[in-house]
Enzyme design. Structure first.
Site, PDB file in Angstrom:
ATOM      1  N   ASP A 229       6.502   6.669  49.518  1.00 55.00           N
ATOM      2  CA  ASP A 229       5.574   6.307  50.656  1.00 55.00           C
ATOM      3  C   ASP A 229       6.522   6.097  51.614  1.00 55.00           C
ATOM      4  O   ASP A 229       6.502   4.791  52.441  1.00 55.00           O
ATOM      5  CB  ASP A 229       4.790   4.966  50.481  1.00 55.00           C
TER       6      ASP A 229
ATOM      7  N   ILE B 203      10.319  16.692  33.480  1.00 58.18           N
ATOM      8  CA  ILE B 203      10.486  17.283  32.166  1.00 58.18           C
ATOM      9  C   ILE B 203       9.150  18.018  31.490  1.00 58.18           C
ATOM     10  O   ILE B 203       8.872  18.447  30.592  1.00 58.18           O
ATOM     11  CB  ILE B 203      10.979  16.111  31.089  1.00 58.18           C
ATOM     12  N   GLY B 204       7.899  17.756  32.319  1.00 54.33           N
ATOM     13  CA  GLY B 204       6.515  18.338  32.107  1.00 54.33           C
ATOM     14  C   GLY B 204       5.995  17.529  30.731  1.00 54.33           C
ATOM     15  O   GLY B 204       5.517  18.085  29.847  1.00 54.33           O
TER      16      GLY B 204
ATOM     17  N   GLY C  97      -0.881  -3.759  59.535  1.00 55.46           N
ATOM     18  CA  GLY C  97      -0.079  -3.551  60.539  1.00 55.46           C
ATOM     19  C   GLY C  97       1.229  -3.736  60.297  1.00 55.46           C
ATOM     20  O   GLY C  97       2.212  -2.956  61.168  1.00 55.46           O
ATOM     21  N   ASN C  98       1.700  -4.371  59.262  1.00 55.11           N
ATOM     22  CA  ASN C  98       3.005  -4.442  58.950  1.00 55.11           C
ATOM     23  C   ASN C  98       3.763  -3.429  58.165  1.00 55.11           C
ATOM     24  O   ASN C  98       4.972  -3.409  58.009  1.00 55.11           O
ATOM     25  CB  ASN C  98       3.256  -5.737  57.971  1.00 55.11           C
ATOM     26  N   SER C  99       2.791  -2.619  57.741  1.00 62.06           N
ATOM     27  CA  SER C  99       3.231  -1.471  57.008  1.00 62.06           C
ATOM     28  C   SER C  99       4.535  -0.677  57.583  1.00 62.06           C
ATOM     29  O   SER C  99       4.188  -0.284  58.797  1.00 62.06           O
ATOM     30  CB  SER C  99       2.067  -0.332  56.661  1.00 62.06           C
TER      31      SER C  99
ATOM     32  N   ILE D  86       3.096  10.705  29.767  1.00 58.39           N
ATOM     33  CA  ILE D  86       3.429   9.619  29.125  1.00 58.39           C
ATOM     34  C   ILE D  86       2.735   8.236  29.321  1.00 58.39           C
ATOM     35  O   ILE D  86       2.052   8.256  30.444  1.00 58.39           O
ATOM     36  CB  ILE D  86       4.821   9.520  29.100  1.00 58.39           C
TER      37      ILE D  86
ATOM     38  N   HIS E  18       2.195   6.337  54.365  1.00 65.50           N
ATOM     39  CA  HIS E  18       0.714   6.369  54.750  1.00 65.50           C
ATOM     40  C   HIS E  18       0.275   5.913  56.105  1.00 65.50           C
ATOM     41  O   HIS E  18      -0.607   6.064  56.428  1.00 65.50           O
ATOM     42  CB  HIS E  18       0.119   5.302  53.681  1.00 65.50           C
TER      43      HIS E  18
END
Length: 523
Positions: free
Chosen positions: A178, A305-306, A248-250, A309, A148
């Site tokens: 991410d 697996i489509g 900013g730590n991301s 759930i 991100h």
């Protein structure tokens, strides 16, 4: 977001708590001290204070060792002006964002100037600047950060500890975890390693280094608070730490006290948008596996697996007479997908995969994702109160954007969501009045031929159905372990449950192109 939210901001992880005076390599181990207080140790020149066991005297040595490998990442991108108008509070944003005023592309207000156009004739979007963190994982310039931070970047500038500023390019991104890898030229650069073998215990020390609020080169310390945190992301069991992390730590690292990376800071839980001591980091084993694939140019492929759930809760289990059984209940199937071809059905409860117990929908999703496309997955399911095994050949998981597009599109039978005409004569069941789904109602609600069930025409506000959000226009497609088409079908299931001494009934409810299960109390 609500007042309590998990915002993409940062994260952190932990370290092996050992009583050391210095870290990064060979620490100076001090004599044991009493557990309840520090101890003054006589020396030839001056006394040295030794902290209680497990508490390092200082994090200075570890910071000095690892900080050269940590970088600040400054990103320029373009953004919808409507998003810029929400920036002043900055709540929930993943990293520091500063709208640019003036310049060739926008006016002082941060919106495109009149007549400003792209080469294709579209209005130019205003630019924004944002900052995050990252760290070198090799001497030749590969840097790990969060997806991100860089996903919409037009330009990326990396600032080193010695204040050199370098241009960077994106090598690869994985939206599902991410994580991203970017690269700068030149080198060699100082780098750090992931630690996968000696996982810190809950309570062990950790240190987070990064670029909070654009300040760069900042360190905070804390402990590992917990493992296996589920914060709504599909493929990661996060580490929770209390080392302060902020915007900013991301993408920055969390170290143990030996200078080894145990996590990638990713998110915080906060009622204010700032750190309250609850941060989350992607564990090193996940981060290393994904980033290694990105560095080597490999596409991130996951099993699929489509099936849609959801958690099979205790309340659902009791409604089905299954005690406190945990698992994941199948609510929908992708037409023609692996699960449908294998014979999985809506309402099946998956309790294990390849012999490994499944306690939640997140666990099942992660287990499936770890398999290779083409692998055979042995699903242990409960159907009609009986255990059975269904073998599903894994497919390739579509991208997150493709999955989102499918969710937002018309699922089998259309989008639904219309308003059913009230039918006062319809009998009330579980606080709802239900009517058969005839062609007139089907057209009125915009439902396709693939949807079958009983339409909710009204809901008693004081009922459990009202409390749980059912509304007119919803379609009850399943009750208990069977498909239903009329109020009488639902009433029969309720009578059977009451006779069995159960306090609730499990319903499958179709709304907006999707089916969800919930348990309703029997009066």
């Amino acid at each position: 977001m609500t007042s309590k939210k998990t915002g993409y901001l940062l994260g952190a992880v932990a370290g092996a708590g050992v009583m050391v005076a210095a870290v990064a390599g060979a620490g100076i181990v001090l004599p044991a001290a009493r557990a309840d207080q520090g101890q003054v140790i006589k020396a030839s020149t001056a006394p040295i204070f030794a902290p209680p066991p497990g508490a390092p005297m200082s994090f200075a040595d570890i910071f000095e060792k690892v900080s050269p490998a940590v970088v600040s990442i400054n990103v320029t991108s373009r953004v919808d002006p409507s998003l810029l108008r929400r920036i002043p509070g900055l709540e929930g944003l993943p990293f520091d964002i500063v709208p640019r005023g003036g310049g060739d592309d926008e006016d002082e207000g941060g919106t495109p100037p009149q007549g400003g156009r792209t080469e294709k004739g579209q209005p130019k979007l205003p630019t924004q600047q944002s900052s995050g963190s990252g760290f070198f994982v090799s001497p030749d310039g590969y840097i790990v950060t969060n997806n991100h931070v860089v996903e919409n970047a037009e330009t990326i500038k990396v600032v080193l500890k010695d204040e050199r500023e370098l241009d960077a390019k994106v090598v690869g991104r994985d939206e599902a975890t991410d994580l991203a890898v970017i690269k700068v030229t030149g080198g060699p650069y100082p780098f750090v390693n992931f630690e996968n073998s000696a996982r810190p215990r809950v309570g062990d020390w950790v240190i987070a280094v990064g670029n909070p609020f654009g300040l760069g080169g900042s360190a905070t310390a804390g402990i590992v608070s917990a493992y296996g945190r589920n914060i709504g992301e599909t493929f990661v069991d996060y580490i929770q730490i209390d080392a302060p992390i902020n915007r900013g730590n991301s993408g920055g690292p969390t170290f143990d006290i030996y200078g080894r990376v145990i996590g990638v800071n990713t998110a915080i839980f906060s009622p204010t948008g700032g750190s309250v001591g609850i941060g989350f980091a992607i564990p090193a084993d996940v981060a290393e596996k994904v980033t290694s694939q990105l560095v080597h140019g490999g596409a991130i492929q996951r099993g699929y697996i489509g099936a849609t759930i959801q958690d099979f809760t205790t309340e659902m289990a009791q409604a089905q007479g299954l005690g406190d059984q945990k698992g994941a209940i199948v609510s929908d199937l992708t037409p023609g997908g692996p699960s449908q071809r294998a014979g999985l059905l809506p309402g099946d409860v998956v309790v294990a995969i390849n012999g490994a117990q499944v306690k939640s929908s997140s666990e099942l999703t992660r287990e499936v994702a770890q398999r290779h496309p083409g692998d055979i997955l042995h699903l242990d399911v409960i159907r009609d109160g009986r255990h059975r095994t269904i073998d599903v050949r894994s497919g390739v998981r579509p991208s997150e954007k493709e999955l989102a597009a499918n969710d937002n599109g018309a699922a089998p039978g259309g989008a639904g969501g219309g308003q059913a005409t009230p039918s006062p004569a319809a009998p009330a069941v579980l606080g709802m009045r239900l009517a058969p789904l005839d062609e007139a109602l089907r057209r009125q609600l915009g439902l396709g031929a693939g949807v079958h069930g009983a339409v909710v025409t009204s809901v008693e506000a004081s009922s459990d159905a009202g409390d749980k959000g059912l509304r007119r226009g919803d379609v009850v497609v399943r009750a208990g372990d069977r498909q239903v088409a009329t109020a009488a079908d639902v009433a029969a299931v309720v009578a059977q449950a009451r006779k069995a001494g159960r306090q609730s009934v499990l319903l499958g409810v179709y709304r907006g192109g999707r089916t969800a299960f919930l348990a309703l109390k029997i009066k």
